[in-house]
Write an enzyme that holds these catalytic residues in place. Structure first.
Site, PDB file in Angstrom:
ATOM      1  N   LYS A   1       2.910  -6.470   1.569  1.00 33.25           N
ATOM      2  CA  LYS A   1       2.562  -6.093   0.206  1.00 33.25           C
ATOM      3  C   LYS A   1       2.072  -7.355  -0.507  1.00 33.25           C
ATOM      4  O   LYS A   1       2.811  -8.345  -0.581  1.00 33.25           O
ATOM      5  CB  LYS A   1       3.817  -5.542  -0.476  1.00 33.25           C
ATOM      6  CG  LYS A   1       3.695  -5.284  -1.961  1.00 33.25           C
ATOM      7  CD  LYS A   1       4.994  -4.711  -2.526  1.00 33.25           C
ATOM      8  CE  LYS A   1       4.879  -4.452  -4.014  1.00 33.25           C
ATOM      9  NZ  LYS A   1       6.008  -3.704  -4.564  1.00 33.25           N
TER      10      LYS A   1
ATOM     11  N   GLU B   1       6.820   5.981  -3.551  1.00 33.97           N
ATOM     12  CA  GLU B   1       7.737   4.861  -3.322  1.00 33.97           C
ATOM     13  C   GLU B   1       8.714   4.877  -4.488  1.00 33.97           C
ATOM     14  O   GLU B   1       8.325   4.649  -5.641  1.00 33.97           O
ATOM     15  CB  GLU B   1       6.958   3.545  -3.279  1.00 33.97           C
ATOM     16  CG  GLU B   1       7.850   2.312  -3.182  1.00 33.97           C
ATOM     17  CD  GLU B   1       7.085   1.015  -3.423  1.00 33.97           C
ATOM     18  OE1 GLU B   1       5.895   0.935  -3.038  1.00 33.97           O
ATOM     19  OE2 GLU B   1       7.671   0.077  -4.004  1.00 33.97           O
TER      20      GLU B   1
ATOM     21  N   ARG C   1      15.493   0.393  -8.815  1.00 34.01           N
ATOM     22  CA  ARG C   1      15.664  -0.331 -10.088  1.00 34.01           C
ATOM     23  C   ARG C   1      16.522   0.457 -11.051  1.00 34.01           C
ATOM     24  O   ARG C   1      16.737   0.018 -12.178  1.00 34.01           O
ATOM     25  CB  ARG C   1      14.302  -0.584 -10.742  1.00 34.01           C
ATOM     26  CG  ARG C   1      13.421  -1.513  -9.944  1.00 34.01           C
ATOM     27  CD  ARG C   1      12.118  -1.789 -10.662  1.00 34.01           C
ATOM     28  NE  ARG C   1      11.136  -2.244  -9.709  1.00 34.01           N
ATOM     29  CZ  ARG C   1       9.859  -2.413  -9.967  1.00 34.01           C
ATOM     30  NH1 ARG C   1       9.397  -2.157 -11.177  1.00 34.01           N
ATOM     31  NH2 ARG C   1       9.031  -2.828  -9.046  1.00 34.01           N
TER      32      ARG C   1
HETATM   33  C1  3PG Z   1       5.866  -2.755  -8.146  1.00 36.98           C
HETATM   34  O1  3PG Z   1       6.987  -2.343  -8.184  1.00 36.98           O
HETATM   35  O2  3PG Z   1       5.297  -3.021  -7.080  1.00 36.98           O
HETATM   36  C2  3PG Z   1       5.126  -2.934  -9.422  1.00 36.98           C
HETATM   37  O3  3PG Z   1       5.946  -2.733 -10.500  1.00 36.98           O
HETATM   38  C3  3PG Z   1       3.963  -2.029  -9.513  1.00 36.98           C
HETATM   39  O4  3PG Z   1       3.064  -2.648 -10.274  1.00 36.98           O
HETATM   40  P1  3PG Z   1       2.347  -1.896 -11.466  1.00 36.98           P
HETATM   41  O5  3PG Z   1       3.449  -1.259 -12.269  1.00 36.98           O
HETATM   42  O6  3PG Z   1       1.609  -2.971 -12.174  1.00 36.98           O
HETATM   43  O7  3PG Z   1       1.429  -0.852 -10.850  1.00 36.98           O
END
Ligand code: 3PG
Length: 215
Positions: free
Chosen positions: A128, A41, A45
């Site tokens: 999600k 994914e 960003r």
């Molecule tokens: C996301 O984009 O869903 C989160 O930043 C992922 O979370 P994590 O970095 O705590 O795994």
């Protein structure tokens, strides 16, 4: 089974990649594949996000999706670049409807009963659960699954090898998302072997979840 479940459920893990360039994304996807995880994914960003999606799509060995999609025009940019699924931190009518128009599966964020109901009203049955740990963790998710028998969840946010099984053992959890297999230091220094090692460790842990727990 809906479209996104048929893509993500067999993999059980969704690595979340934030890449500064298309080249970096391509290399990261290679490290994930080497660790046994042919999925990524790519978050929207960084300015490189769409190019990163295209670079990973061009590999031909990775199921590529786009994350952090908060506007309809980003859905178009992601799908045009080759994204095969869309992930959003929240539930946005505009994002979900554009995904339906473009015929691409969408995973909107939902962490409360009201948000889950909103997703259902938009025709979405896989959401999600984000941010998972900060929203009460596996216990909160388990409680949320009770009234929504038809909803499947992809918890994400704060998940690591230490708590991965807590989530995967919930029958309504199709897959778990996270970035722990791509630590910032390894990405910055181009330590793809470390990414592959952490990915392989995650895949082994995920496989230990009994298939009978799936629905
Ligand atoms: C996301 O984009 O869903 C989160 O930043 C992922 O979370 P994590 O970095 O705590 O795994």
């Amino acid at each position: 089974m809906n479209q996104i479940l048929s893509l993500l459920r067999p993999l059980r893990l969704v690595p979340i990649v934030t890449a500064e360039s298309a080249t970096e994304a391509h290399a990261l996807a290679g490290a994930l594949v080497a660790g046994g995880l042919p999925v990524a994914e790519i978050t929207f960003r960084t300015p490189a996000a769409a190019d990163a999606v295209a670079a990973v799509a061009s590999r031909g060995d990775t199921l590529v999706g786009a994350g952090t999609i908060v506007r309809a025009d980003q859905v178009d940019a992601a799908v045009d670049a080759g994204a095969r699924f869309i992930v959003s931190p929240g539930t946005s009518r505009a994002v979900v409807e554009r995904c339906h128009e473009r015929g691409v599966p969408v995973l909107p964020g939902a962490v409360t009963a009201t948000e889950v109901q909103t997703a259902l009203e938009l025709g979405v049955t896989t959401v999600k659960f984000f941010p998972a740990e900060a929203s009460g963790g596996a216990a909160a998710l388990r409680a949320l699954t009770a009234p929504f028998g038809e909803v499947t969840f992809v918890p994400t946010g704060g998940i690591s090898p230490a708590n991965l099984r807590d989530y995967l053992d919930i029958p309504a959890v199709a897959a778990v998302g996270g970035s722990w297999m791509l630590p910032a230091t390894a990405v910055r220094t181009g330590d793809w072997n470390e990414v592959t090692r952490l990915t392989a460790e995650a895949v082994t842990l995920a496989r230990r979840t009994p298939a009978s727990a799936l629905r």
